[in-house]
Design a protein around this motif. Sequence first.
Motif, short mmCIF file in Angstrom:
data_model
loop_
_atom_site.label_atom_id
_atom_site.label_comp_id
_atom_site.label_asym_id
_atom_site.label_seq_id
_atom_site.Cartn_x
_atom_site.Cartn_y
_atom_site.Cartn_z
N ALA A 231 -15.26 -26.87 -30.94
CA ALA A 231 -14.63 -28.19 -31.00
C ALA A 231 -13.19 -28.13 -30.49
O ALA A 231 -12.74 -29.01 -29.75
N ALA A 232 -12.48 -27.07 -30.88
CA ALA A 232 -11.10 -26.92 -30.41
C ALA A 232 -11.05 -26.78 -28.90
O ALA A 232 -10.16 -27.35 -28.24
N TYR A 233 -12.00 -26.03 -28.32
CA TYR A 233 -12.05 -25.83 -26.87
C TYR A 233 -12.26 -27.16 -26.14
O TYR A 233 -11.60 -27.45 -25.13
N VAL A 234 -13.18 -27.98 -26.64
CA VAL A 234 -13.43 -29.27 -26.02
C VAL A 234 -12.16 -30.12 -26.04
O VAL A 234 -11.76 -30.70 -25.02
N LEU A 235 -11.50 -30.19 -27.18
CA LEU A 235 -10.30 -31.01 -27.29
C LEU A 235 -9.15 -30.44 -26.45
O LEU A 235 -8.40 -31.20 -25.81
N GLU A 236 -8.99 -29.13 -26.45
CA GLU A 236 -7.94 -28.52 -25.63
C GLU A 236 -8.16 -28.82 -24.15
O GLU A 236 -7.21 -29.10 -23.42
N THR A 237 -9.41 -28.75 -23.72
CA THR A 237 -9.71 -29.00 -22.31
C THR A 237 -9.38 -30.43 -21.93
O THR A 237 -8.89 -30.70 -20.83
N LEU A 238 -9.63 -31.36 -22.85
CA LEU A 238 -9.28 -32.76 -22.59
C LEU A 238 -7.78 -33.01 -22.75
O LEU A 238 -7.30 -34.09 -22.36
N GLY A 239 -7.05 -32.06 -23.30
CA GLY A 239 -5.64 -32.29 -23.61
C GLY A 239 -5.46 -33.17 -24.82
O GLY A 239 -4.45 -33.89 -24.94
N LYS A 240 -6.43 -33.10 -25.76
CA LYS A 240 -6.42 -34.01 -26.93
C LYS A 240 -6.51 -33.23 -28.24
O LYS A 240 -7.20 -33.64 -29.18
N SER A 241 -5.82 -32.11 -28.32
CA SER A 241 -5.91 -31.29 -29.53
C SER A 241 -5.47 -32.05 -30.78
O SER A 241 -5.86 -31.70 -31.90
#
Length: 406
Positions: A231-241
């Motif tokens: 989940a953290a990887y998905v949000l980091e990739t979107l720039g939405k941590s």
Amino acid sequence: KTFRRAARTSKFAQVFRRERVFKAPRRVVPPRRCSPPFCAFECATPTASAEDDVAKAFIASDAELSFLTENRPAPRSCPAGIIHPIFIGIPSSEIVGCVPRKRFGFRGGVRKHGAGDYDFGPGAEAEYKRGYRDAYFGLTRKKAGWDCMRHYEIAAAGALPYFEDDPADAPALTLAHWPKKLLSELRSWPGVHGENRTVDASRLDAGGRYAAAAAGLLRYVRARLTTAALAAYVLETLGKSAAKNVVVLSADPTPDYLRETVVHGFRKRLGERAVDFVKPPHLYEPAAGSHEAPFDVDERSTLYGHGFTYAYRLADDPRVDRSDIEGKLRRRFFDVVVYASVHRGLPFLDAVLEHYRADEIAFVDGEDEHGWSNFSAALPAVGTYFMRELPDGCPPVVEGGVEVPR
């Protein structure tokens, strides 16, 4: 004796000696409910600090693991858009607290030879995982795709995954979050005989290189390959941590490994603020006092892989509000929208595309290996696309353009 002799000559021997590795072993009881002898086991090292030092030293010495610990694999840029590699992930509750003492060379071979059924029935998950804990190596292979839950189960049990198929043959960005070079090389380590599933511990350097690699990989899985890390990887990739409210959308409640681990990871990260719609009922613990799964063998037998590792791991929180999803999307109630199984439906897509930017939408393609034959070529242009079995090259350019699937 072999363990002690190997450790004295290993490049990691200084760490082992400093921490007095060979005093009385620790005993560990995993937190999940189970029955002896499936729960308690002995750690190969007497202190957590000893194993932690060895794990850190191994990761620092392995260029691939060191890179993956600090970085993510680079995505592929194609005319259709940018495509990111993704991994399945495993609940942190399934990861042992130490590398266990070993009693067997290999464990695995999930399907019985010459038969279509599994070695372990729907009520035997604890025994299935105990086998991996007891072994130096867990046997795994490419199935319908290169990435599968069994790799994670083996590493999470404190063993090393032994691939029947060389993982170096996988496409460059498939298994990209795994140390493929290490997993390929261990297939030819001295003392490892994959052809007859035996290990010569005296040649393996069981207390040196093996112990260090197992500790290093276990530490890496705990840090980078859990569902929460997914989940953290998905949000980091979107720039939405910093996202606080996330909706995970899918159209089919039946099991799909990557969709299940995406839901699990976001629920662990955000609690009731991560809303799964539709709700996969098999992810949730049954109501207190009910006679349903996880102990209902008939119910488990209907799930893919008997539900091992992914089913019944979440509390069914009544605060999760699945009402009026389309209205909330139109009001931008959610910070991020995740389509967790793009080939199994894209509910509310019109509303999502109307009200959300590409860096607020994640499309997850978790299907088995399918090349570009079933690739939704329009989606990377309108969202951030993640693909589990990512082929080499780029999808063919479609003349005249493509339409976003509805």
